[in-house]
Design an enzyme around this catalytic site. Structure first.
Site, PDB file in Angstrom:
ATOM      1  N   CYS A 112      38.092  28.377  59.099  1.00  0.00           N
ATOM      2  CA  CYS A 112      38.261  29.823  59.307  1.00  0.00           C
ATOM      3  C   CYS A 112      37.381  30.367  60.429  1.00  0.00           C
ATOM      4  O   CYS A 112      37.590  31.483  60.895  1.00  0.00           O
ATOM      5  CB  CYS A 112      38.005  30.586  58.011  1.00  0.00           C
ATOM      6  N   HIS A 245      36.453  37.774  59.868  1.00  0.00           N
ATOM      7  CA  HIS A 245      37.452  36.912  59.236  1.00  0.00           C
ATOM      8  C   HIS A 245      37.971  37.618  57.980  1.00  0.00           C
ATOM      9  O   HIS A 245      37.209  38.195  57.214  1.00  0.00           O
ATOM     10  CB  HIS A 245      36.812  35.569  58.879  1.00  0.00           C
ATOM     11  N   ASN A 275      44.495  35.524  53.794  1.00  0.00           N
ATOM     12  CA  ASN A 275      43.576  34.730  54.613  1.00  0.00           C
ATOM     13  C   ASN A 275      44.394  33.724  55.426  1.00  0.00           C
ATOM     14  O   ASN A 275      44.930  32.766  54.879  1.00  0.00           O
ATOM     15  CB  ASN A 275      42.586  34.021  53.679  1.00  0.00           C
TER      16      ASN A 275
HETATM   17  O1  UT7 Z   1      38.082  31.737  54.397  1.00  0.00           O
HETATM   18  C1  UT7 Z   1      36.885  31.477  53.730  1.00  0.00           C
HETATM   19  C2  UT7 Z   1      37.238  30.912  52.450  1.00  0.00           C
HETATM   20  N1  UT7 Z   1      37.556  31.716  51.343  1.00  0.00           N
HETATM   21  C3  UT7 Z   1      36.896  32.793  50.886  1.00  0.00           C
HETATM   22  O2  UT7 Z   1      36.101  33.398  51.572  1.00  0.00           O
HETATM   23  C4  UT7 Z   1      37.122  33.207  49.478  1.00  0.00           C
HETATM   24  C5  UT7 Z   1      35.813  33.449  48.782  1.00  0.00           C
HETATM   25  N2  UT7 Z   1      35.933  33.692  47.360  1.00  0.00           N
HETATM   26  C6  UT7 Z   1      36.609  34.728  46.849  1.00  0.00           C
HETATM   27  O3  UT7 Z   1      37.233  35.496  47.567  1.00  0.00           O
HETATM   28  C7  UT7 Z   1      36.553  34.962  45.359  1.00  0.00           C
HETATM   29  O4  UT7 Z   1      35.543  34.140  44.797  1.00  0.00           O
HETATM   30  C8  UT7 Z   1      37.892  34.688  44.627  1.00  0.00           C
HETATM   31  C9  UT7 Z   1      38.892  35.766  45.031  1.00  0.00           C
HETATM   32  C10 UT7 Z   1      38.422  33.322  45.008  1.00  0.00           C
HETATM   33  C11 UT7 Z   1      37.693  34.738  43.129  1.00  0.00           C
HETATM   34  O5  UT7 Z   1      37.165  36.003  42.755  1.00  0.00           O
HETATM   35  P1  UT7 Z   1      35.970  36.094  41.695  1.00  0.00           P
HETATM   36  O6  UT7 Z   1      35.730  37.516  41.443  1.00  0.00           O
HETATM   37  O7  UT7 Z   1      34.853  35.260  42.265  1.00  0.00           O
HETATM   38  O8  UT7 Z   1      36.597  35.450  40.404  1.00  0.00           O
HETATM   39  P2  UT7 Z   1      36.153  34.141  39.607  1.00  0.00           P
HETATM   40  O9  UT7 Z   1      36.379  32.928  40.443  1.00  0.00           O
HETATM   41  O10 UT7 Z   1      34.787  34.367  39.097  1.00  0.00           O
HETATM   42  O11 UT7 Z   1      37.183  34.145  38.432  1.00  0.00           O
HETATM   43  C12 UT7 Z   1      37.222  35.178  37.489  1.00  0.00           C
HETATM   44  C13 UT7 Z   1      38.346  34.878  36.531  1.00  0.00           C
HETATM   45  C14 UT7 Z   1      38.358  33.469  35.967  1.00  0.00           C
HETATM   46  O12 UT7 Z   1      38.715  33.532  34.606  1.00  0.00           O
HETATM   47  P3  UT7 Z   1      37.603  33.414  33.452  1.00  0.00           P
HETATM   48  O13 UT7 Z   1      36.951  32.079  33.686  1.00  0.00           O
HETATM   49  O14 UT7 Z   1      36.660  34.572  33.699  1.00  0.00           O
HETATM   50  O15 UT7 Z   1      38.410  33.514  32.216  1.00  0.00           O
HETATM   51  C15 UT7 Z   1      39.466  32.804  36.745  1.00  0.00           C
HETATM   52  O16 UT7 Z   1      40.088  31.768  36.022  1.00  0.00           O
HETATM   53  O17 UT7 Z   1      39.608  35.090  37.167  1.00  0.00           O
HETATM   54  C16 UT7 Z   1      40.441  33.940  36.929  1.00  0.00           C
HETATM   55  N3  UT7 Z   1      41.331  33.772  38.059  1.00  0.00           N
HETATM   56  C17 UT7 Z   1      42.509  34.414  38.154  1.00  0.00           C
HETATM   57  N4  UT7 Z   1      43.129  35.280  37.337  1.00  0.00           N
HETATM   58  C18 UT7 Z   1      44.308  35.768  37.732  1.00  0.00           C
HETATM   59  C19 UT7 Z   1      41.147  33.019  39.182  1.00  0.00           C
HETATM   60  N5  UT7 Z   1      42.212  33.172  39.998  1.00  0.00           N
HETATM   61  C20 UT7 Z   1      43.063  34.024  39.387  1.00  0.00           C
HETATM   62  C21 UT7 Z   1      44.304  34.576  39.739  1.00  0.00           C
HETATM   63  N6  UT7 Z   1      44.895  35.443  38.889  1.00  0.00           N
HETATM   64  N7  UT7 Z   1      44.924  34.284  40.911  1.00  0.00           N
END
Ligand code: UT7
Length: 318
Positions: A112, A245, A275
């Site tokens: 990225c 980004h 993204n």
């Molecule tokens: O280009 C550079 C690379 N990428 C990035 O910069 C992305 C960086 N990371 C992020 O943007 C965020 O960490 C995410 C959007 C990927 C995730 O957001 P988060 O607020 O950090 O959520 P989390 O990973 O802590 O997950 C929270 C919950 C989990 O459930 P439990 O364990 O709390 O029950 C996940 O299983 O959300 C769940 N979850 C989803 N739920 C619905 C993860 N993905 C999804 C989804 N829909 N698509």
């Protein structure tokens, strides 16, 4: 002499995939994706549409704005993590599709941060005096390396391309570039698979530890923007436009807050594009140039972060 962007262009596949449609395929919802990421839709390449096809469309637009032909270009750099093939480079394929010949052409792999890396390399080569006009492209078909059953990653990415034409200029252009990497974090965002004796060994899909990536991105994006300001002896208020980004609206908001920059000076495309990896910064830049937000004399700060980990900034006097 500086190196100035004299043309921008972009390309998005026709097919739009909404959050609602995704929610009918995996266990997610429009509400979760929108509130956690700011993404509402993404564009997905058609089966026969390759990275070089998207790059070609973006380059033609950029060349038209620049008033240049492919024959004027003596350097093509394509930033991509989804090349058309293992080799030759997508840049060589693009050069042929453009109908150009003879200049240098190669790909840059910095995920990225790829576009920021490619601009930094092009700027350095032009300063060395061997290149007069360069095409710098970020182009991706990330949809091909997503596991569409993994809701943690498949909702985040999209396909597209953005391109710029660089030319020498006495007064305006790229003021500084700062590029960094720390390979010790390579496992938190990767596609570990490789081709081995005719088979794929390891996973060919994006693996991401979202929380770790999130924290890293927020820290280094602000740091590398501050580094650019220090190098140019400028205050935070000197940034007219921040073009970060486009991975997640919350990462962008946190970066803007650290830089004490109001959100109306940040260019946002994450809602429409998702993204698009190396394509996200040039796509956003093209939008802000074409709609008249970015004006001559303004300072534009590009900041990227991605797998590797890699990160970097390019500060431009437009
Ligand atoms: O280009 C550079 C690379 N990428 C990035 O910069 C992305 C960086 N990371 C992020 O943007 C965020 O960490 C995410 C959007 C990927 C995730 O957001 P988060 O607020 O950090 O959520 P989390 O990973 O802590 O997950 C929270 C919950 C989990 O459930 P439990 O364990 O709390 O029950 C996940 O299983 O959300 C769940 N979850 C989803 N739920 C619905 C993860 N993905 C999804 C989804 N829909 N698509």
């Amino acid at each position: 002499m500086l190196n100035r962007i004299i043309g921008t262009g972009s390309a998005l596949p026709a097919r739009v995939l909404s959050n609602a449609e995704l929610a009918s395929r995996v266990a997610t919802s429009d509400e979760w994706i929108t509130t956690r990421t700011g993404i509402r839709q993404r564009h997905i390449a058609a089966a026969e549409e390759s990275t070089s096809d998207l790059a070609l469309r973006a380059c033609r637009q950029a060349l038209e704005m620049a008033g240049k032909t492919p024959q004027d270009i003596d350097l093509i750099i394509v930033a991509t993590s989804t090349p058309d093939m293992v080799f030759p480079s997508t840049a060589c394929i693009l050069q042929d599709k453009l109908g150009a010949k003879g200049g240098a052409a190669f790909d840059v792999q910095a995920v990225c941060s790829g576009f920021v890396y490619a601009l930094g390399i092009a700027d350095a080569m032009m300063r060395a005096g061997t290149v007069r006009h360069a095409l710098v492209v970020g182009a991706e078909v990330f949809s091909r390396i997503l596991d569409w059953n993994d809701r943690g990653t498949c909702v985040l990415f999209g396909d597209g391309a953005g391109a710029v034409v660089l030319a020498r200029d006495a007064e305006r252009g790229i003021l500084s570039t700062h590029l960094h990497a720390d390979g010790s974090h390579r496992d938190i965002l990767c596609v570990p698979g490789q081709i081995d004796s005719g088979a794929v060994r390891g996973s060919p899909f994006v693996h991401m530890e979202g929380n770790a990536v999130f924290k890293f991105a927020v820290r280094v994006l602000a740091e590398v923007a501050e580094e650019a300001l220090r190098a140019n002896d400028l205050p935070q208020a000197a940034i007219d436009w921040l073009i970060p980004h486009q991975a997640n609206i919350r990462i962008i908001e946190a970066t803007a807050k650290k830089l004490e920059l109001p959100m109306n000076r940040v260019v946002l495309t994450v809602a429409q594009h998702g993204n698009t990896s190396a394509a996200s910064i040039p796509l956003a830049l093209d939008q802000a140039v074409r709609d008249g937000r970015v004006q001559p004399g303004q300072r534009v700060m590009l900041v990227g972060v991605g797998g590797g980990f890699t990160w970097g900034s390019v500060l431009i006097k437009w």
